[in-house]
Design an enzyme around this catalytic site. Structure first.
Site, mmCIF file in Angstrom:
data_model
loop_
_atom_site.group_PDB
_atom_site.id
_atom_site.type_symbol
_atom_site.label_atom_id
_atom_site.label_comp_id
_atom_site.label_asym_id
_atom_site.label_seq_id
_atom_site.Cartn_x
_atom_site.Cartn_y
_atom_site.Cartn_z
ATOM 1 N N ASP A 126 0.891 -1.244 0.224
ATOM 2 C CA ASP A 126 0.074 -0.066 -0.081
ATOM 3 C C ASP A 126 0.848 1.252 -0.090
ATOM 4 O OD1 ASP A 126 -2.272 -1.425 -0.078
ATOM 5 O OD2 ASP A 126 -2.709 -1.032 2.227
ATOM 6 N N ASP A 274 -5.755 -8.091 14.558
ATOM 7 C CA ASP A 274 -5.313 -9.453 14.910
ATOM 8 C C ASP A 274 -5.949 -9.812 16.171
ATOM 9 O OD1 ASP A 274 -4.399 -7.334 16.305
ATOM 10 O OD2 ASP A 274 -2.169 -7.967 16.110
#
Length: 530
Positions: A126, A274
């Protein structure tokens, strides 16, 4: 009127201190399970004889026979099968502007001791700077050596890291998904050491321990290592041994693809995607297996503003995940009451800084009101009961940094370092409490902010420098100004306590003044680097 004020301040201080003590005692329970595990107690295992079934709640209930590996205690090996029968793995490397470290990461992954036709490397890039071209050239060079490697770019950076992982699943062909952040240097045997643990069909994630390639670079890195060592020994092993909920740490681990999909996939509504997916996966019946003896080297932040950005993301994300997942945890039919209680402590861990901040700030007026309280019959010996929290923390950090079998230092050297560093760690943690409190409050309030990644500069030894590097912050925030004022506030409390001859909080206020002063000093010092 004075008595009402005195008792009000005492109540605020006591409630905050009680919360901290309860949290520390919960952590001590993890230490108990850690020591039990180290003495031969095994982590809970599940049966693997019956076919897999999923109940009406979508929860995994029984295991199935596995094709991979054989159990040899803590050492698992891949089955004696032809290389083409080894499970196919996708290695995902989500990055954003990692000019200084991305090439070494790609080289490390390309060095995996695993058949080259049984894994693929996806750089989920990105980036918006020169990193794009650096990755492109590196990908071409590695592909020319026969590796299956791709640079995958998105038109819009939606969802930040979680979005990159979510969108990257479209291209992933692997049965297992290994994930590494840009600052990691996984060893060649990483896949050999982790994939066989999926022989247990209820294991959805295998997480390895973080190691620190630049631990001795500075006082800042040493103190970070001291704290992270607790999580990657006592906390993770303790939770596994106690049959509590664990977490994937965002990197240096492997997911079973089926687990990601069954749990609902990556979601970008928190900054700790996460932890979020870890809880959802375990709610579906999957287990997380932690490997304390397998280390994955990584670079620690070397300057204060990078450390603060990392802390802000972790603390705010933790609060966001707690707000999102705690109601579901308590409604779950998968977890026992004990698991729910420990999951609550786990998810609310970031809020400890809020209560540390409240305890510190309220202790100053309490210092000057203590005389009035004593006249009303209050005994300051009451505070001695809360020492159990401090003793618990000392024990946890001692075991994690001195006794844990993964450390290579001699006992004497490790003990000396611990005695020197632990008080400084407490001071630094107190000094970060304002910054982290802001993050926690924003998380619980639902205030959205971008995923600010922690820049790394390829710092390995004392000879390396981050001066003149890109990605350094140049902005002075209002929290930095307040940290400087709080350093003066607590320094004044030290002087005031000596003046009125009341030393009850002397050491506490000195450490607060030192902590806030150090945070303020290093923040400004690292902002001024050209």
């Amino acid at each position: 009127m004075i008595s009402i004020l005195a008792y009000s301040v005492l109540a605020i201080y006591t409630i905050a201190l009680f919360y901290i003590t309860v949290y520390c005692v919960m952590q001590f329970n993890l230490l108990y399970h850690y020591k039990k595990y180290q003495k031969g107690g095994a982590a809970p295992q599940t049966a693997a004889q019956e076919p897999l079934t999923v109940n009406q709640h979508g929860e995994l209930k029984r295991a199935r026979a596995s094709r991979y590996g054989e159990d040899k205690g803590e050492t698992l090996v891949l089955a004696d099968a032809a290389a083409e029968e080894w499970p196919f793995v996708t290695v995902q490397l989500p990055i954003y502007n990692e000019l200084y470290v991305i090439e070494r990461l790609i080289d490390s992954v390309a060095a995996f001791d695993y058949p080259t036709d049984r894994f693929e490397i996806h750089i989920l890039d990105d980036s918006t700077d020169e990193t794009i071209e650096v990755v492109r050239k590196k990908v071409e060079a590695v592909r020319a050596k026969g590796f299956n490697i791709e640079q995958i770019r998105r038109e819009k950076r939606q969802g930040f890291k979680a979005g990159a992982l979510r969108d990257g699943m479209e291209y992933a062909q692997g049965e297992f998904i290994a994930i590494f952040d840009a600052d990691f240097l996984p060893r060649p045997d990483f896949l050999q050491q982790t994939i066989p643990h999926f022989q247990d069909p209820e294991v959805g994630v295998v997480q390895t321990r973080w190691e620190h390639i630049n631990q001795d670079y500075s006082l800042i890195t040493r103190l970070q290592a001291l704290q992270l060592n607790v999580h990657f020994t006592v906390e993770q092993v303790g939770r596994m041994s106690g049959d509590y909920l664990l977490q994937f740490n965002g990197t240096a681990g492997v997911w079973r693809r089926e687990t990601i999909e069954h749990a609902g996939g990556w979601e970008a509504d928190t900054l700790t995607e996460d932890l979020d997916l870890s809880i959802r996966a375990q709610m579906k019946g999957w287990r997380i297996h932690f490997l304390e003896h397998i280390g994955s080297p990584a670079e620690l932040p070397v300057e204060m503003n990078s450390l603060k950005s990392q802390q802000f993301r972790w603390m705010k994300g933790g609060a966001e995940t707690a707000k999102k997942m705690l109601p579901a945890v308590w409604r779950s039919t998968t977890f026992t009451l004990n698991q729910k209680i420990h999951a609550t402590s786990h998810l609310l861990a970031s809020s400890i800084f809020l209560f540390v901040f409240i305890t510190g700030v309220s202790s100053v007026p309490l210092l000057f009101l203590l005389g009035d309280l004593i006249e009303l019959g209050f005994s300051k010996n009451f505070f001695a009961y809360f020492l159990v929290g401090l003793l618990s923390v000392i024990g946890i950090y001692y075991v994690a940094n001195v006794q844990a079998p993964v450390h290579r230092d001699s006992f004497g050297k490790a003990l000396f370092k611990f005695i020197f560093l632990f008080p400084l760690f407490l001071a630094l943690s107190m000094g970060l409490s304002l910054h982290n409190t802001v993050a926690v409050l924003q998380g619980f309030r639902g205030k959205k902010s971008p995923f600010v990644r922690t820049p790394k500069f390829n710092i390995k030894t004392m000879r390396d420098s981050f001066r003149k590097h890109k990605y350094l912050s140049k902005k002075i925030t209002w929290t930095t100004v307040l940290e400087g004022l709080l350093a003066l506030y607590f320094a004044g409390a030290v002087v005031g306590g000596l003046y009125i001859q009341n030393t009850t909080f002397l050491v506490f206020h000195f450490m607060l003044a030192l902590g806030y002063g150090a945070i303020f000093y290093y923040t400004l010092r690292h902002l001024s680097i050209k």
